[in-house]
Design an enzyme around this catalytic site. Structure first.
Site, PDB file in Angstrom:
ATOM      1  N   THR A   1      -3.081   2.794  10.407  1.00 54.55           N
ATOM      2  CA  THR A   1      -3.542   2.161   9.108  1.00 54.55           C
ATOM      3  C   THR A   1      -2.207   1.676   8.617  1.00 54.55           C
ATOM      4  OG1 THR A   1      -3.974   4.196   8.188  1.00 54.55           O
ATOM      5  CG2 THR A   1      -5.948   3.222   9.047  1.00 54.55           C
ATOM      6  N   ASP A   2      -2.285   0.371   7.999  1.00 58.03           N
ATOM      7  CA  ASP A   2      -1.126  -0.023   7.209  1.00 58.03           C
ATOM      8  C   ASP A   2      -0.998   0.408   5.941  1.00 58.03           C
ATOM      9  OD1 ASP A   2      -1.343  -1.679   9.615  1.00 58.03           O
ATOM     10  OD2 ASP A   2      -2.117  -3.670   8.435  1.00 58.03           O
ATOM     11  N   LYS A   3       0.089   0.028   5.284  1.00 55.55           N
ATOM     12  CA  LYS A   3       0.284   0.390   3.897  1.00 55.55           C
ATOM     13  C   LYS A   3      -0.736  -0.006   2.960  1.00 55.55           C
ATOM     14  CE  LYS A   3       3.575  -0.680   0.407  1.00 55.55           C
ATOM     15  NZ  LYS A   3       4.840  -1.404  -0.172  1.00 55.55           N
TER      16      LYS A   3
END
Length: 380
Positions: free
Chosen positions: A124-126
């Site tokens: 998962t991204d920032k």
């Protein structure tokens, strides 16, 4: 050319080498290179399973057993899931530190996860949250009350919901059949009829609601999503991804403002892919781009697609249907990867830790309003 006799008495694993050697003697075919490459490939596949850090004792290695761990977290204050060298806070960084403090893993593995065979289902991204992130990791077999011990050492925005034993060669990323994400946003972003700010009086018109679902339906199936990530060319086969299902259910109201939730189930996703899929649909709904922009986005040409804010994106579930069927058929001691007992805890975490952050971000920090203002003045 001399005749070649195929010897059926040899097993297939041996016979094919005799055939290649015979071909090599007769027509100069470089069979040895193929045999060597095949051997190298097999060695490469086995390398991960056999190599261990030299600073960990053999007894420690034997006492570590492969497990899967169900996690939920609010990612708004973290720089993504994956551990990074810069020292910025990540979900994995917090988890590994908690595992060391709970005496579930050796301290030497807190920065080098090679021994742990650590893997995650989704990177998962920032700023992205999760309700059903699954990681595979090797833990000390002697540990008891694992979930409680680990959670005592985690911050409140990260929670372990369950742990199960799996075979030692299990890799949760490879064994996961599909991932389901949700994207929550205020409905004013999906209609040109609304003012571009949260308005308690606005409700999404039915025509706009059905229009959004028709746009989303375009994504269903296999497409070349090279324009929905970065670093991928049009001829890169890895950019072809399959979407099983995508839709926008009925909107709901929070704090007097109407919100919608887009649900997306796909085999796997690339960096920023979902946020760009949502961003393009919003741009179409707002009239920032024309209708032909959607089919063009999955063609070989290069298109500039806006990336929606990370705030509303949540990993809802990870699917292991194929693995679970094998476990039932094999009838061994390893459990199926299902988390039915954790559903009440998952929903409680959603309502207490994730939804309030999304609502605050939209109503007070005006996340979507600011983003809409940016794309309305930016040439796509």
């Amino acid at each position: 050319m001399r005749n070649i006799t195929f010897l059926r008495v040899y097993p297939s694993s041996i016979g094919w080498k005799y055939v290649l050697r015979s071909l090599s003697m007769n027509i100069g075919f470089p069979c040895q290179n193929i045999v060597d490459e095949d051997k190298t490939l097999k060695q490469g596949l086995c390398k991960e399973a056999t190599s261990e850090p030299k600073d960990v004792s053999p007894n420690t290695r034997k006492s570590l057993k492969k497990c899967v761990m169900l996690m939920a977290y609010c990612g708004s204050e973290y720089h993504g899931m994956q551990l990074i060298k810069s020292g910025l806070p990540t979900i994995e960084g917090e988890l590994l530190s908690a595992l060391v403090r709970a005496q579930c893993i050796p301290e030497t593995c807190s920065s080098n996860t090679q021994l742990l065979r650590f893997q995650r289902c989704a990177r998962t991204d920032k700023g992205v949250s999760a309700l059903a992130q699954v990681v595979s990791v090797r833990l000390f077999e002697s540990c008891t009350n694992l979930v409680e011990k680990i959670n005592c050492n985690l911050p409140p925005e990260i929670c372990v919901l369950g742990i199960k034993r799996v075979p030692k060669r299990f890799n949760c990323k490879k064994m996961c059949d599909a991932r389901t994400y949700s994207y929550t946003l205020p409905t004013f972003a999906l209609s040109r009829c609304a003012v571009s700010a949260p308005d308690a009086s606005f409700r999404l018109p039915r025509g706009d609601f059905h229009h959004i679902n028709r746009l989303l339906l375009f994504y269903k199936g296999t497409h070349n999503f090279h324009n929905f990530t970065k670093g991928k060319s049009a001829d890169d086969k890895s950019a072809h991804r399959h979407i099983f299902d995508i839709s926008c259910p009925e909107p709901f109201v929070r704090d007097g403002v109407e919100f919608a939730q887009i649900l997306i189930k796909g085999q796997s996703f690339m960096l920023h892919q979902i946020r760009k899929m949502v961003g393009l649909v919003i741009a179409l709904a707002q009239g920032v781009v024309t209708a032909d922009y959607l089919p063009q986005s999955v063609q070989n040409g290069k298109t500039n697609i806006p990336i929606a804010p990370a705030l509303g994106l949540v990993l809802e579930s990870t699917h292991f249907e194929h693995y679970n069927k094998r476990r039932v058929h094999d009838n061994n001691f390893h459990q199926t990867i299902t988390w039915d007992k954790a559903v009440p805890e998952i929903e409680a975490f959603r309502e207490e830790k994730i939804i309030p952050v999304i609502i605050k971000g939209e109503l007070k920090d005006l996340s979507m309003w600011r983003w809409l203002h940016q794309i309305s003045t930016h040439r796509l």
